[in-house]
Design a protein around this motif. Sequence first.
Motif, short mmCIF file in Angstrom:
data_model
loop_
_atom_site.label_atom_id
_atom_site.label_comp_id
_atom_site.label_asym_id
_atom_site.label_seq_id
_atom_site.Cartn_x
_atom_site.Cartn_y
_atom_site.Cartn_z
N LEU A 140 8.36 -2.31 -4.37
CA LEU A 140 8.09 -0.95 -3.70
C LEU A 140 8.63 0.22 -4.43
CD1 LEU A 140 8.63 -1.69 0.11
CD2 LEU A 140 6.56 -2.21 -1.73
N LEU A 141 7.75 1.15 -4.68
CA LEU A 141 8.21 2.39 -5.25
C LEU A 141 8.15 3.38 -4.28
CD1 LEU A 141 9.33 4.24 -7.55
CD2 LEU A 141 7.12 4.66 -8.65
N LEU A 142 9.32 3.81 -3.61
CA LEU A 142 9.00 4.73 -2.33
C LEU A 142 8.97 6.11 -2.68
CD1 LEU A 142 12.37 3.23 -0.48
CD2 LEU A 142 9.86 2.52 0.00
N LYS A 143 8.51 6.93 -1.87
CA LYS A 143 7.83 8.16 -2.12
C LYS A 143 9.46 8.97 -2.70
CE LYS A 143 5.55 12.24 -0.59
NZ LYS A 143 4.94 12.37 -1.77
N GLY A 144 9.54 9.64 -3.89
CA GLY A 144 10.46 10.39 -4.02
C GLY A 144 11.45 9.49 -4.81
N SER A 151 12.74 7.08 -8.15
CA SER A 151 12.32 6.88 -9.53
C SER A 151 12.30 5.37 -9.93
CB SER A 151 12.96 7.61 -10.55
OG SER A 151 14.44 7.33 -10.09
N GLN A 152 13.09 4.55 -9.00
CA GLN A 152 13.14 3.06 -9.27
C GLN A 152 12.76 2.33 -8.03
OE1 GLN A 152 17.56 2.53 -9.69
NE2 GLN A 152 17.54 3.54 -11.98
N VAL A 153 12.17 1.27 -8.57
CA VAL A 153 11.51 0.08 -7.66
C VAL A 153 12.33 -0.53 -7.11
CG1 VAL A 153 9.17 0.27 -8.76
CG2 VAL A 153 11.08 -1.46 -9.26
N LEU A 154 12.04 -0.94 -5.72
CA LEU A 154 13.10 -1.79 -4.68
C LEU A 154 12.23 -3.18 -4.26
CD1 LEU A 154 15.61 -1.88 -3.07
CD2 LEU A 154 14.28 -0.97 -1.20
N GLU A 155 12.82 -4.33 -4.87
CA GLU A 155 12.31 -5.63 -4.58
C GLU A 155 12.55 -5.78 -3.08
OE1 GLU A 155 11.79 -10.10 -6.25
OE2 GLU A 155 13.61 -8.78 -6.68
N VAL A 156 10.99 -5.97 -2.41
CA VAL A 156 11.24 -6.22 -0.79
C VAL A 156 10.75 -7.40 -0.46
CG1 VAL A 156 10.47 -5.01 1.50
CG2 VAL A 156 10.98 -3.51 -0.35
N PHE A 157 11.25 -7.85 0.62
CA PHE A 157 10.73 -9.24 1.40
C PHE A 157 10.34 -9.09 2.62
CE2 PHE A 157 13.33 -10.01 -2.39
CZ PHE A 157 12.99 -11.18 -2.87
N GLU A 158 9.52 -9.98 3.15
CA GLU A 158 9.31 -10.20 4.63
C GLU A 158 9.97 -11.43 5.11
OE1 GLU A 158 5.50 -10.20 7.71
OE2 GLU A 158 5.56 -11.31 5.99
N PRO A 159 10.81 -11.18 6.09
CA PRO A 159 11.20 -12.68 6.48
C PRO A 159 10.06 -13.31 7.57
CG PRO A 159 12.66 -10.87 7.32
CD PRO A 159 11.52 -10.15 6.66
N LEU A 160 10.42 -14.85 7.34
CA LEU A 160 9.35 -15.68 7.97
C LEU A 160 9.79 -15.82 9.54
CD1 LEU A 160 8.32 -18.03 5.42
CD2 LEU A 160 7.12 -15.90 6.20
N GLY A 168 -0.59 -6.52 -10.78
CA GLY A 168 0.88 -6.51 -10.62
C GLY A 168 1.54 -6.47 -9.29
N ASP A 169 2.77 -6.48 -8.96
CA ASP A 169 3.41 -6.32 -7.65
C ASP A 169 4.14 -5.19 -7.46
OD1 ASP A 169 5.50 -6.74 -9.47
OD2 ASP A 169 6.47 -8.13 -7.95
N ARG A 170 3.76 -4.21 -8.36
CA ARG A 170 4.43 -2.92 -8.30
C ARG A 170 3.50 -1.81 -7.08
NH1 ARG A 170 7.32 1.00 -11.43
NH2 ARG A 170 6.68 3.14 -10.81
N ILE A 171 4.17 -1.67 -6.07
CA ILE A 171 3.33 -1.03 -5.03
C ILE A 171 3.93 0.44 -4.84
CG2 ILE A 171 2.89 -0.83 -2.49
CD1 ILE A 171 3.16 -3.91 -2.67
N VAL A 172 3.19 1.39 -5.06
CA VAL A 172 3.58 2.69 -4.87
C VAL A 172 3.05 3.25 -3.56
CG1 VAL A 172 3.39 5.16 -5.90
CG2 VAL A 172 3.26 3.15 -7.32
N LEU A 173 4.24 3.67 -2.73
CA LEU A 173 4.05 4.27 -1.30
C LEU A 173 4.05 5.91 -1.55
CD1 LEU A 173 6.43 2.01 0.62
CD2 LEU A 173 3.94 1.67 0.13
N ASP A 174 2.67 6.55 -1.10
CA ASP A 174 2.56 7.81 -1.27
C ASP A 174 3.08 8.41 0.10
OD1 ASP A 174 0.73 6.96 0.37
OD2 ASP A 174 -1.09 7.71 -0.92
N GLU A 175 3.65 7.89 1.05
CA GLU A 175 4.00 8.35 2.03
C GLU A 175 5.55 8.05 2.37
OE1 GLU A 175 1.71 7.74 5.46
OE2 GLU A 175 -0.35 8.34 4.32
N LYS A 176 6.23 8.92 3.15
CA LYS A 176 7.66 8.28 3.77
C LYS A 176 7.73 7.49 5.12
CE LYS A 176 10.43 12.08 1.70
NZ LYS A 176 11.38 13.16 1.86
#
Length: 717
Positions: free
Chosen positions: A637-641, A643-652, A709-717
């Motif tokens: 995830l590239l959070l709004k604002g 510059s570096q992506v953050l690898e994110v997971f969803e717990p099962l 790819g798995d890069r997801i850009v989020l355009d909202e906070k």
Amino acid sequence: MEISSGSRWARRWLPLLPIALALVLLVWDSSAQQALRNFQFDQFQRWRPRAYAGVPVRVVDIDEQSLARLGQWPWPRTRLAELLDKLGAAGAAAVAFDMVFAEPDRTSPQAVAAMWGLTGPGRDAVLALPDHDQVFARSLERTDAVLGFAAVRQGDATAAAPGSAPTLPQQKARFVYVGEPQPGWLLSLAAALSSLPALEQAAAGNGAMSFMPDGDGVVRRVPLVLRIGDVPVASLVTEALRVAQGARNVVLTSAGHHSGLAEIHIGNLTLPTTPQGELWLHYGPPVAARHVPAWQVLAGQVPADRLAGHIVLVGSSAQGLMDLRFSPLGLIAGVDAHAQALEQVLGGQWLQRPGWARGLESLLLVLSAGLAGALALRARALRAALAGLALLAALGAGAWWAFVSFGLLLDALTPAMGVLLTYLVCSLWQHRRTEREQRWIRQAFARYVSPNRVAYLVAHPDAMALGGRRQQCSFVFTDLTGFTALMEGIDPAQAVSLLNAYLDQMVAIAFRHEGTLDRIVGDAVAIMFSAPVPQVDHRARALACALEMDAFACAYAAGLQQQGHAFGQTRIGVHCGEVIVGNFGGSTLFDYRALGDPVNTAARLESANRQLGTRICISAAMLEGNPQAPVRRVGQLLLKGKSQVLEVFEPLTADCAGRAPLSDYALAFAALQREEPQALELFARLALAWPQDPLVLLHQRRLSRGERGDRIVLDEK
């Protein structure tokens, strides 16, 4: 915390309980209190003994040197007659013998003739010699002399010398009462061991030599008048003063109705007394000018001006004769106690404990103890303690001032005991009440902050200082969707009640995992771990807390939905990292929190759930503390604002029935990461089989829009 009615009652009336007990002790006047009071009076005398004044009082002392020069005691009565004649010739105003002559002189000619068994002319020659007791009696007649008798207390009437019986002494003084006669107040004696009748008859006065020491054996008072049965008898001091003035009467003045004596008048002298007719002694140090050795008087070596016009006491300081008494200043001869009493009277140096002393002491006790109790209940501990010490010092200083300035004996120790007792009881009650309030505040405060934070501050009050420290912490942020719509659809009070129940359980879950409540903003909750108390397993605690929160929130919402209330879904973000933790703010406001990018990132992960369609998002950093946790990748995830992506997971979570199998999802996601063309086909196939899986639908839409790819850009906070 509101003060209860019981607390108000206690603060108002609690000081009265120990005060009442102290007043009971004051009225009861136990032996322990008397001992303490006497200790205070004695100490005052040690600090300020009576200064010697050259009043006309002398002691003719049958001391050790006199016994060595003139022979052992008892001396022949002829020698005492010679001593008395020389004192009379020197102009003594009165001569008082601090001794009793209860038996005939064993050195008299008649006694010697019988003891030696003389017969014939030798016996006749001895019997022709004058009898020693008769010689002494004639000397007594020629001089203003006072004899002493031994007073026998109740129960000791048989403690007389061998061959004699206790008798009532001859009365030389006439007693006159002013006011109501109150002989019952006088110290009672069983009988008297008197001198020989011929000697009593010849003497101008006859007085009791006995002292009435206190329970510790210390002589603090000299009786001026006593009684045998209902008959008043004078003491040696009283008779010496009466004979020296040529007076006949001893006037006893009453203190009031059934109040005992107030004073005694002897000639031109007025003596303040205790209700029992005693004179308080104010001792002075030993003074050589007070004593004249008996051998010097007999040898004619004493100037007449040392004896003329003086009241002369004849007694002994020789230790072998055992006429020794305890005084506040140490051991003294019994005759010295009589001499010091006479010096006080002739010098007008009184020591008194007036009848109003008990009333004043009671008033001081009530006022000072009441003030001490009020301070203990209302003032700060140090201020109350200092005030209590000041009260004790004031009581002691007041008693000392009264003693030094006016010769008054006022008890400061009993009021001081009342102050201490009241202060102790009220302080203990206040301490108990404060502890109870602190427990209540701690429990209440813990509901607003967190138990571990409160416990830490209690154990480490220095942590309240402004500033912070670097620390690795984990953060859990939650938010509730759709609550505004719920507020519009039902009664606001009911909506608030539902929200409060929800938040109460969410916070309780955090506290069970020993998390610290950072803040509650509306329906959002922020929890941090490893602060203020460091926790090695803070990442495991945070993830476990998030999963339990999610399970509760889902169950709570489902239950309300069954009741027709669309409560909404809870979104959760979890992240960890190094932050600055501490108190921030100004001098009037503390705000304990963590500052740093990990805090903001956790909040952004919670918000990212809305765009991803998930309920929980955790960062890769969280998985380092939870390597066995079942999760699936969300993406970079590239959070709004940022510059570096953050690898994110969803717990099962436990409710994974609508999710694609983990193996199928992992295969499709791997193709997505490698940007393989078949990734779209794999996710499309999963979407058909699992149309409720939010991550499958998310990646299908992305790939359909041409993203790779798995890069997801989020355009909202």
